[in-house]
Design an enzyme around this catalytic site. Sequence first.
Site, PDB file in Angstrom:
ATOM      1  N   GLU A 159       4.796  -5.088   7.066  1.00 43.63           N
ATOM      2  CA  GLU A 159       4.036  -3.987   7.690  1.00 43.63           C
ATOM      3  C   GLU A 159       4.493  -3.688   9.113  1.00 43.63           C
ATOM      4  O   GLU A 159       4.419  -2.557   9.572  1.00 43.63           O
ATOM      5  CB  GLU A 159       2.529  -4.325   7.702  1.00 43.63           C
ATOM      6  CG  GLU A 159       1.849  -4.258   6.348  1.00 43.63           C
ATOM      7  CD  GLU A 159       1.902  -5.562   5.574  1.00 43.63           C
ATOM      8  OE1 GLU A 159       2.723  -6.449   5.889  1.00 43.63           O
ATOM      9  OE2 GLU A 159       1.098  -5.692   4.629  1.00 43.63           O
ATOM     10  N   GLY A 189       0.638  -5.212   0.770  1.00 42.57           N
ATOM     11  CA  GLY A 189      -0.545  -5.355  -0.079  1.00 42.57           C
ATOM     12  C   GLY A 189      -0.246  -6.026  -1.407  1.00 42.57           C
ATOM     13  O   GLY A 189      -1.139  -6.613  -2.018  1.00 42.57           O
ATOM     14  N   ALA A 233       0.855  -1.187   0.000  1.00 40.58           N
ATOM     15  CA  ALA A 233       0.000   0.000   0.000  1.00 40.58           C
ATOM     16  C   ALA A 233       0.894   1.240   0.000  1.00 40.58           C
ATOM     17  O   ALA A 233       2.036   1.197   0.467  1.00 40.58           O
ATOM     18  CB  ALA A 233      -0.894  -0.019   1.229  1.00 40.58           C
ATOM     19  N   GLU A 248      -0.397  -9.591  -0.658  1.00 37.24           N
ATOM     20  CA  GLU A 248      -1.815  -9.894  -0.375  1.00 37.24           C
ATOM     21  C   GLU A 248      -2.636  -9.923  -1.664  1.00 37.24           C
ATOM     22  O   GLU A 248      -3.552 -10.733  -1.810  1.00 37.24           O
ATOM     23  CB  GLU A 248      -2.368  -8.857   0.608  1.00 37.24           C
ATOM     24  CG  GLU A 248      -1.752  -9.021   1.994  1.00 37.24           C
ATOM     25  CD  GLU A 248      -1.999  -7.821   2.905  1.00 37.24           C
ATOM     26  OE1 GLU A 248      -1.777  -6.666   2.470  1.00 37.24           O
ATOM     27  OE2 GLU A 248      -2.423  -8.026   4.055  1.00 37.24           O
TER      28      GLU A 248
HETATM   29  N1  CAA Z   1       4.515   3.109  -0.930  1.00 39.03           N
HETATM   30  C1  CAA Z   1       4.882   4.258  -1.533  1.00 39.03           C
HETATM   31  N2  CAA Z   1       6.013   4.388  -2.233  1.00 39.03           N
HETATM   32  C2  CAA Z   1       6.811   3.316  -2.334  1.00 39.03           C
HETATM   33  C3  CAA Z   1       6.495   2.076  -1.727  1.00 39.03           C
HETATM   34  C4  CAA Z   1       5.262   2.010  -0.999  1.00 39.03           C
HETATM   35  N3  CAA Z   1       4.829   0.854  -0.420  1.00 39.03           N
HETATM   36  N4  CAA Z   1       7.482   1.206  -1.973  1.00 39.03           N
HETATM   37  C5  CAA Z   1       8.386   1.851  -2.721  1.00 39.03           C
HETATM   38  N5  CAA Z   1       7.996   3.134  -2.935  1.00 39.03           N
HETATM   39  C6  CAA Z   1       8.694   4.187  -3.675  1.00 39.03           C
HETATM   40  C7  CAA Z   1       9.862   4.732  -2.902  1.00 39.03           C
HETATM   41  O1  CAA Z   1       9.450   5.703  -1.978  1.00 39.03           O
HETATM   42  C8  CAA Z   1      10.721   5.281  -4.013  1.00 39.03           C
HETATM   43  O2  CAA Z   1      10.188   6.519  -4.415  1.00 39.03           O
HETATM   44  P1  CAA Z   1      11.206   7.786  -4.675  1.00 39.03           P
HETATM   45  O3  CAA Z   1      12.068   7.343  -5.823  1.00 39.03           O
HETATM   46  O4  CAA Z   1      10.272   8.890  -5.026  1.00 39.03           O
HETATM   47  O5  CAA Z   1      11.986   7.964  -3.431  1.00 39.03           O
HETATM   48  C9  CAA Z   1      10.484   4.304  -5.159  1.00 39.03           C
HETATM   49  O6  CAA Z   1       9.267   3.629  -4.862  1.00 39.03           O
HETATM   50  C10 CAA Z   1      11.581   3.282  -5.291  1.00 39.03           C
HETATM   51  O7  CAA Z   1      11.735   2.655  -4.018  1.00 39.03           O
HETATM   52  P2  CAA Z   1      13.151   2.487  -3.291  1.00 39.03           P
HETATM   53  O8  CAA Z   1      14.056   3.622  -3.651  1.00 39.03           O
HETATM   54  O9  CAA Z   1      12.878   2.259  -1.840  1.00 39.03           O
HETATM   55  O10 CAA Z   1      13.664   1.164  -4.021  1.00 39.03           O
HETATM   56  P3  CAA Z   1      14.667   0.068  -3.415  1.00 39.03           P
HETATM   57  O11 CAA Z   1      14.981  -0.823  -4.561  1.00 39.03           O
HETATM   58  O12 CAA Z   1      15.778   0.691  -2.672  1.00 39.03           O
HETATM   59  O13 CAA Z   1      13.779  -0.752  -2.333  1.00 39.03           O
HETATM   60  C11 CAA Z   1      11.809  -1.880  -1.527  1.00 39.03           C
HETATM   61  C12 CAA Z   1      12.663  -1.484  -2.756  1.00 39.03           C
HETATM   62  C13 CAA Z   1      12.574  -2.885  -0.663  1.00 39.03           C
HETATM   63  C14 CAA Z   1      10.550  -2.532  -2.083  1.00 39.03           C
HETATM   64  C15 CAA Z   1      11.473  -0.632  -0.696  1.00 39.03           C
HETATM   65  O14 CAA Z   1      10.951   0.372  -1.577  1.00 39.03           O
HETATM   66  C16 CAA Z   1      10.459  -0.856   0.379  1.00 39.03           C
HETATM   67  O15 CAA Z   1      10.791  -1.386   1.424  1.00 39.03           O
HETATM   68  N6  CAA Z   1       9.193  -0.436   0.154  1.00 39.03           N
HETATM   69  C17 CAA Z   1       8.140  -0.525   1.151  1.00 39.03           C
HETATM   70  C18 CAA Z   1       7.628  -1.943   1.327  1.00 39.03           C
HETATM   71  C19 CAA Z   1       6.567  -1.989   2.394  1.00 39.03           C
HETATM   72  O16 CAA Z   1       6.780  -1.649   3.541  1.00 39.03           O
HETATM   73  N7  CAA Z   1       5.343  -2.436   2.014  1.00 39.03           N
HETATM   74  C20 CAA Z   1       4.230  -2.538   2.911  1.00 39.03           C
HETATM   75  C21 CAA Z   1       3.347  -1.320   2.801  1.00 39.03           C
HETATM   76  S1  CAA Z   1       2.028  -1.282   3.995  1.00 39.03           S
HETATM   77  C22 CAA Z   1       0.815  -2.298   3.376  1.00 39.03           C
HETATM   78  O17 CAA Z   1       0.938  -2.849   2.310  1.00 39.03           O
HETATM   79  C23 CAA Z   1      -0.439  -2.434   4.215  1.00 39.03           C
HETATM   80  C24 CAA Z   1      -1.376  -3.491   3.785  1.00 39.03           C
HETATM   81  O18 CAA Z   1      -1.314  -4.613   4.224  1.00 39.03           O
HETATM   82  C25 CAA Z   1      -2.469  -3.195   2.813  1.00 39.03           C
END
Ligand code: CAA
Length: 258
Positions: free
Chosen positions: A132, A109, A65, A112
């Site tokens: 999460e 998500g 998400a 999921e």
């Molecule tokens: N939401 C919003 N933006 C996201 C995102 C997310 N879940 N995941 C990645 N992005 C964005 C980053 O902010 C970044 O944007 P900018 O270039 O503008 O800074 C871009 O995508 C590229 O991401 P990274 O620079 O972080 O890329 P990376 O290769 O270094 O890392 C990653 C990749 C490991 C996937 C890392 O982006 C990450 O950890 N993302 C978050 C994953 C996460 O926590 N997901 C769970 C979300 S909560 C949820 O999903 C609730 C639910 O159950 C419904």
Amino acid sequence: MSYENILVETRGRVGLITLNRPKALNALNDTLVDEISAALDAFEADDGIGAIVVTGSEKAFAAGADIGAMAKFSYMDAYLTDYITRNWERIKTCRKPIIAAVAGYALGGGCEMAMACDVIIAADTAKFGQPEIKLGILPGAGGTQRLPRAVSKAKAMDMCLTARMMDATEAERAGLVSRIVPADKLLDEALAAAETIAGFSLPVVMMIKESVNRAYESGLSEGLLFERRVFHSAFALDDQKEGMAAFVEKRAPQFKHR
Ligand code: CAA
């Protein structure tokens, strides 16, 4: 219909939905989930479509998400809008089979969403996780419910509590994904599997999907009874007559209801 967050196309008898927020690694928001729901409505109403593939990019199926959008949410914002989940179950209620073709990250998500589909085909680059807990929340779109059913309680607890990722090999071994393919063949393989399904009798395809889902959601006796009723009802189909006649006559079946 035009969409902001997804690409929608038709390949033969397969409907293809590609998540398309590349700058945010296909992070999910309500608009995107609403658009998937609308695309599924259209594919479900289209007699020319027998199966659906949902995919993302090479780097990410979906990284979860949208954290930026959620960061300032209050409880009321999340609860009143039924954030992310208001149209989520449309994936489950779609009567035509949906294959998730997953390359790269399928996190939160994203994992999921893949699990809400009927089959997961993974590229060798796929990584699954429910991270999460690192954000001070818990999985909210089925992670704590579908993951234990897919991979066992111990592994689901491990994934949700430590936030570690599972690679494609571990995911296949654990039963989360049905097969692993080389990343550059992912879409072709998923489309080929979907086209195979779309070539069979649609009512039978739907009966199988409904029956397997019953196994997933009920006890054995109830599931067996459900299967038996549906199995017997299949003998009312023209396609059953055609399928069996074709076998006896040593020819390919020409299913009427595709
Ligand atoms: N939401 C919003 N933006 C996201 C995102 C997310 N879940 N995941 C990645 N992005 C964005 C980053 O902010 C970044 O944007 P900018 O270039 O503008 O800074 C871009 O995508 C590229 O991401 P990274 O620079 O972080 O890329 P990376 O290769 O270094 O890392 C990653 C990749 C490991 C996937 C890392 O982006 C990450 O950890 N993302 C978050 C994953 C996460 O926590 N997901 C769970 C979300 S909560 C949820 O999903 C609730 C639910 O159950 C419904």
